[in-house]
Write a protein that holds these residues in place. Structure first.
Motif, short mmCIF file in Angstrom:
data_model
loop_
_atom_site.label_atom_id
_atom_site.label_comp_id
_atom_site.label_asym_id
_atom_site.label_seq_id
_atom_site.Cartn_x
_atom_site.Cartn_y
_atom_site.Cartn_z
N ARG A 55 8.50 -14.18 0.26
CA ARG A 55 9.05 -12.94 0.75
C ARG A 55 9.57 -11.73 0.91
O ARG A 55 10.64 -12.01 0.55
CB ARG A 55 9.82 -13.65 3.06
N LEU A 56 8.44 -10.77 0.98
CA LEU A 56 8.55 -9.92 0.27
C LEU A 56 9.13 -8.95 1.56
O LEU A 56 8.06 -9.00 2.57
CB LEU A 56 6.95 -9.45 -0.85
N SER A 57 9.57 -7.90 1.29
CA SER A 57 10.06 -6.52 1.95
C SER A 57 8.93 -5.20 1.51
O SER A 57 9.46 -4.94 0.25
CB SER A 57 11.26 -6.74 2.48
N CYS A 58 9.10 -4.44 2.48
CA CYS A 58 8.98 -3.10 1.94
C CYS A 58 9.74 -2.51 4.00
O CYS A 58 9.44 -2.48 4.91
CB CYS A 58 7.43 -2.98 2.34
N THR A 59 10.66 -1.74 3.17
CA THR A 59 11.10 -0.50 4.05
C THR A 59 10.55 0.60 3.72
O THR A 59 10.63 1.60 2.76
CB THR A 59 12.51 -0.79 3.57
N ALA A 60 10.12 1.45 5.10
CA ALA A 60 9.73 2.64 4.79
C ALA A 60 10.45 3.73 5.51
O ALA A 60 10.84 3.22 7.12
CB ALA A 60 8.30 2.33 5.95
N SER A 61 10.17 5.23 4.91
CA SER A 61 10.88 5.83 6.35
C SER A 61 10.29 7.05 6.28
O SER A 61 9.20 7.15 5.37
CB SER A 61 12.62 6.09 5.07
N ASP A 62 10.99 7.91 7.10
CA ASP A 62 9.90 9.38 7.43
C ASP A 62 8.41 9.34 8.14
O ASP A 62 7.58 9.72 7.15
CB ASP A 62 10.22 10.12 6.20
N LEU A 63 8.02 7.90 8.22
CA LEU A 63 6.50 6.98 8.71
C LEU A 63 5.84 8.08 10.10
O LEU A 63 6.66 7.34 11.11
CB LEU A 63 6.18 5.92 8.33
N THR A 64 5.93 9.54 10.34
CA THR A 64 6.19 9.56 11.55
C THR A 64 4.98 9.49 12.18
O THR A 64 4.32 9.91 13.04
CB THR A 64 6.65 11.37 11.45
N TYR A 65 3.92 9.18 11.46
CA TYR A 65 2.39 9.55 12.15
C TYR A 65 1.81 7.98 13.41
O TYR A 65 3.48 7.20 13.01
CB TYR A 65 1.33 8.88 11.21
N SER A 66 1.50 8.54 14.38
CA SER A 66 1.50 7.59 15.48
C SER A 66 0.61 6.47 14.97
O SER A 66 0.66 5.24 15.60
CB SER A 66 0.32 8.25 16.58
N HIS A 67 -0.39 6.63 13.75
CA HIS A 67 -1.51 5.55 13.41
C HIS A 67 -1.43 5.43 11.47
O HIS A 67 -1.43 6.39 11.40
CB HIS A 67 -2.74 5.99 14.05
N ILE A 68 -0.84 4.47 11.42
CA ILE A 68 -0.61 4.06 10.47
C ILE A 68 -0.93 2.56 9.87
O ILE A 68 -0.87 1.68 10.78
CB ILE A 68 0.96 4.03 9.86
N CYS A 69 -1.58 2.48 8.73
CA CYS A 69 -2.13 1.20 8.27
C CYS A 69 -1.75 0.33 7.49
O CYS A 69 -1.16 2.33 6.88
CB CYS A 69 -3.77 1.41 7.58
N MET A 70 -0.84 -0.48 6.77
CA MET A 70 -0.42 -1.02 5.61
C MET A 70 -0.38 -1.64 5.21
O MET A 70 -1.06 -3.01 5.20
CB MET A 70 1.44 -0.39 6.41
N ALA A 71 -0.40 -1.98 4.11
CA ALA A 71 -1.22 -2.73 2.46
C ALA A 71 -0.27 -2.93 2.26
O ALA A 71 0.68 -2.75 1.27
CB ALA A 71 -2.16 -2.64 2.61
N TRP A 72 -0.90 -4.14 1.17
CA TRP A 72 0.45 -4.78 0.09
C TRP A 72 -0.87 -5.18 -1.22
O TRP A 72 -2.04 -5.34 -0.96
CB TRP A 72 0.37 -6.41 0.20
N PHE A 73 -0.74 -4.60 -1.80
CA PHE A 73 -1.07 -4.57 -3.52
C PHE A 73 -0.44 -5.39 -5.10
O PHE A 73 0.08 -5.32 -4.48
CB PHE A 73 -1.56 -2.86 -4.15
N ARG A 74 -0.80 -5.97 -5.46
CA ARG A 74 -0.78 -6.81 -6.54
C ARG A 74 -1.75 -6.57 -7.91
O ARG A 74 -2.83 -5.56 -7.86
CB ARG A 74 -0.48 -7.41 -6.61
N GLN A 75 -0.40 -5.69 -8.69
CA GLN A 75 -1.63 -5.68 -10.33
C GLN A 75 -0.54 -6.58 -11.10
O GLN A 75 0.37 -6.25 -11.61
CB GLN A 75 -0.88 -4.08 -10.81
N ALA A 76 -1.65 -7.37 -11.74
CA ALA A 76 -1.28 -8.37 -12.56
C ALA A 76 -1.66 -7.55 -14.28
O ALA A 76 -1.95 -6.51 -14.22
CB ALA A 76 -2.34 -9.83 -12.97
#
Length: 125
Positions: free
Chosen positions: A19-40
């Motif tokens: 299980r990967l986690s991502c902690t966000a700070s200072d995301l003050t926008y009301s509509h935020i889309c978040m995603a995971w990418f990977r690069q081999a």
């Protein structure tokens, strides 16, 4: 100043889970889309999972049924549950955030304003 910090990567055997986690700070926008990418290594960055501000999700065909994206109630922590890991899942995994309002091309890297430094996932057979 938006910051995204990933954690949870590691070296595992095929068939195991992470299980990967991502902690966000200072995301003050009301509509935020978040995603995971990977690069081999030697390959282009690939969008694998996305979750919109309203909870809508989308996945790359290559990970459907094995990856689950979610976020906490406040929307400050993003998760990626990865089950039945395969050697071809080996990559650096990044989380990203987008302020784009339209739900189109949601797995395209160019849509995302912010990106973290990544966490490495290595899967051995």
């Amino acid at each position: 100043h938006v910051q995204l910090v990933e954690s949870g990567g590691g070296s595992v055997r095929a068939g195991e889970s992470l299980r990967l986690s991502c902690t966000a700070s200072d995301l003050t926008y009301s509509h935020i889309c978040m995603a995971w990418f990977r690069q081999a290594q030697g390959r282009e960055r690939e969008g694998v999972a996305v979750i919109d501000y309203d909870g809508s999700t989308a996945y790359a065909d290559s990970v459907k049924g094995r990856f689950t994206i979610s976020k906490d109630g406040a929307g400050n922590t993003l998760y990626l549950q990865i089950n039945s890991l395969k050697p071809e899942d080996t990559a650096m995994y990044y989380c990203a955030a987008s302020t784009a309002l339209l739900w189109i091309n949601v797995l395209a890297a160019g849509r995302y304003n912010y990106r973290g430094q990544g966490t490495q996932v290595t899967v051995s057979s």
